[in-house]
Design an enzyme around this catalytic site. Structure first.
Site, PDB file in Angstrom:
ATOM      1  N   LYS A  29       0.581  -1.557   0.032  1.00  0.00           N
ATOM      2  CA  LYS A  29       0.115   0.018   0.025  1.00  0.00           C
ATOM      3  C   LYS A  29       0.614   1.008  -0.385  1.00  0.00           C
ATOM      4  CE  LYS A  29      -4.278   1.796   2.725  1.00  0.00           C
ATOM      5  NZ  LYS A  29      -4.866   1.244   3.880  1.00  0.00           N
TER       6      LYS A  29
ATOM      7  N   SER B  67      -9.632   1.140   2.209  1.00  0.00           N
ATOM      8  CA  SER B  67      -8.733   1.675   1.429  1.00  0.00           C
ATOM      9  C   SER B  67      -7.477   1.824   1.020  1.00  0.00           C
ATOM     10  CB  SER B  67      -8.330   2.892   2.481  1.00  0.00           C
ATOM     11  OG  SER B  67      -7.159   2.562   3.576  1.00  0.00           O
TER      12      SER B  67
ATOM     13  N   SER C  56      -9.936  -0.655   6.837  1.00  0.00           N
ATOM     14  CA  SER C  56      -9.254  -0.499   5.530  1.00  0.00           C
ATOM     15  C   SER C  56      -8.454  -1.700   5.138  1.00  0.00           C
ATOM     16  CB  SER C  56      -8.252   1.366   5.853  1.00  0.00           C
ATOM     17  OG  SER C  56      -9.129   2.018   5.221  1.00  0.00           O
TER      18      SER C  56
END
Lengths: 459, 62
Positions: free
Chosen positions: A92, A167, A191
């Protein structure tokens, strides 16, 4: 691929890319593949699928190839780094990675290149993982849809017109689409688990502070958690083991479903989509047949957990961003800017009240965990909706079932449930510090579900 | 009582001046959060109901 196409429409790459870390490790040691050859297949597949899925924001082809060649040389000379040797990894884009862009999918960090690895990234590399690239996310991890006004949406591999959730959007999409074998993300209100659930993979949020956040851009420090995403519970355990710096067992402890006490969070089971409701009811029948005991946990904690989580998250995020919020506000995406401003306006008394609610919820969950081994609910009340159907109400619904665990710091995992349509996840929540046991329970359920699915298909 | 004007003046004191568009988007949800947090914890404040202290008699720390 055209918008609305299913995953079956994607031209399938080598089946190993849709396999597990465990399967790759076995094939590598059996001489059926090499690290470099598998990476070639992986990079070719990313080149094909990523323009549609938008999972990766950056791919380090050269660095990955150099690492793969070195790892093949090591294995040939007898140096085996263990189960992650040669495993492709998606990161990420809020984890620092040496020599790569680290932008948190924000224009405010455009062109930012980090010099060193985040601690967990360094540990994964030392364990033999190859960082293939960085993945798209909601700006600064402040959102749950995977949509970005500045960079476009991450699309769901199960239907490119559908959201992937966020996310940690690109990380989950990359695993679901077979773009890599392992991924890492962060979870502040869901997330990791939301996108993992909506894409049919396994996502784990450990106990608060179990994994280092050193080198990770914060959203809200009292709620932020780092964690792995992969295609099986055991793969998640292997990633967690390396990230935490554990040695010893390469599988979670064996847990028997017979007699396992599973608490059912009733307030998290209301208002489910019909598909989710059907899968959930089928799960409860399977668990009871396997000898587990399901125990209702009544009450309604939703208002408390939503208010506490929102206040703490928004206020802490506004504090982290306060300088840019004054000086560079126009560079944020509109949704991020509005949320940060909301946090900036919250009074300290409201923050104190949110802390009081957090303590109340923690005590309630600890009492429950005195009488059950694990707490279960659907990870999401809904399946992945179409991108154009996302509304504020839909976003609130997406958050409802995942906010409790990061709020009080207990571990939580999502595993896919058998379904005939879009992915649906089962969420399991355990005791603080009981990460291994929680994954052991999740592995037992995963195994039971796989066995019963095989049984149904053979009938 | 927290009012919108107080919130905006406190933000200004920290160098945060909101546009009218931002005020319209931000204030409603913030005031709702403030009221909800007050409501959910109200019974635990002085003057609402008697707070429950454990071991009142032994407390000497003020």
């Amino acid at each position: 691929m055209t918008t609305g196409a299913s995953r079956a429409d994607l031209a399938r790459p080598h089946p190993r890319l849709f396999g597990t870390i465990e399967g790759f490790a076995r094939a590598l040691r059996a001489g059926e593949c090499t690290v470099a050859g598998t990476l070639d297949e992986c990079l070719a597949w990313i080149a094909t699928a990523n323009p549609t899925l938008h999972a990766f924001s950056f791919v380090d082809e050269g660095g990955a190839r150099r690492a793969a060649a070195e790892l093949d040389r090591e294995l040939a000379s007898g140096r085996d780094r263990g189960p992650l040797h040669g495993v492709t990894l998606a990161v990420k884009d809020l984890f620092a990675t040496s020599g790569h862009p680290t932008t948190a999918s924000s224009r405010l960090l455009a062109g930012s290149v980090t010099a060193e690895d985040a601690l967990v990234v360094g540990r994964l590399r030392a364990a033999g993982a190859i960082v293939v690239g960085k993945t798209h996310m909601n700006e600064f991890a402040f959102g749950v849809t995977g949509l970005s006004e500045h960079f476009g949406p991450v699309r769901n591999p199960w239907g490119a017109d559908r959201i992937v959730g966020g996310s940690s959007s690109g990380s989950a999409a990359a695993i679901a689409a077979g773009l890599c074998l392992g991924a890492i993300g962060t979870d502040t209100g869901g997330s990791i688990r939301i996108p993992a659930s909506l894409t049919g993979v396994v996502g784990f949020k450990p106990t608060y502070d179990l994994l280092s956040r050193d080198g990770v851009l914060p959203l809200a420090e009292s709620l932020d958690h780092v964690g792995p995403i992969a295609r099986s519970v055991n793969d998640v355990f292997l990633l967690l083991r390396a990230m935490a710096g554990w040695s010893g067992d390469e599988t979670p402890p064996g847990i028997a479903l017979e007699g396992l006490r599973i608490g059912i969070l009733e307030d998290h089971c209301r208002g489910l989509d019909p598909e989710v409701d059907e899968a959930w009811r089928a799960l409860l029948v399977r668990l009871e047949r396997s000898g587990a005991r399901t125990i209702p946990l009544p009450g309604d904690s939703i208002a408390e957990l939503m208010v506490a989580s929102t206040v703490l998250m928004f206020a802490e995020a506004a504090d982290v961003h306060r300088t840019w919020l004054r000086d560079r506000r126009s560079e944020y995406e509109p949704a991020t800017r509005i949320r940060l401003l909301q946090g900036a306006l919250l009074p300290a008394t409201t923050y104190a009240q949110a802390e009081r609610l957090r303590r109340r919820l923690r005590e309630r969950v600890e009492r429950w965990l005195d009488s059950v081994d694990v707490i279960a609910s659907p990870t999401q009340p809904a399946i992945a909706c179409r991108i154009e159907d996302v509304t504020p109400d839909h976003i609130r619904r997406m958050l409802r079932n995942t906010r409790l665990a990061p709020l009080i710091g207990v571990p939580a995992v999502t595993i896919p449930l058998p379904t005939r349509g879009l992915p649906i996840g089962l969420q399991l929540v355990g005791r603080a510090g009981g990460d291994r046991e929680l994954l052991g329970g999740a592995a037992a359920i995963e195994s039971t579900l796989a066995a019963s699915s095989r049984g149904e298909h053979s009938r | 009582m927290v009012t919108a004007e107080i919130l905006l003046r406190l933000a200004e004191a920290r160098g945060l001046v909101l546009t009218s568009e931002e005020v319209a988007a931000v204030l409603g949800p913030v005031l709702e959060l403030i009221r909800e947090a007050e409501r959910l914890t109200g019974a635990e404040s002085y003057g609402a109901a008697r707070p429950e202290f454990s071991g009142d008699a032994e407390r000497e720390d003020g």
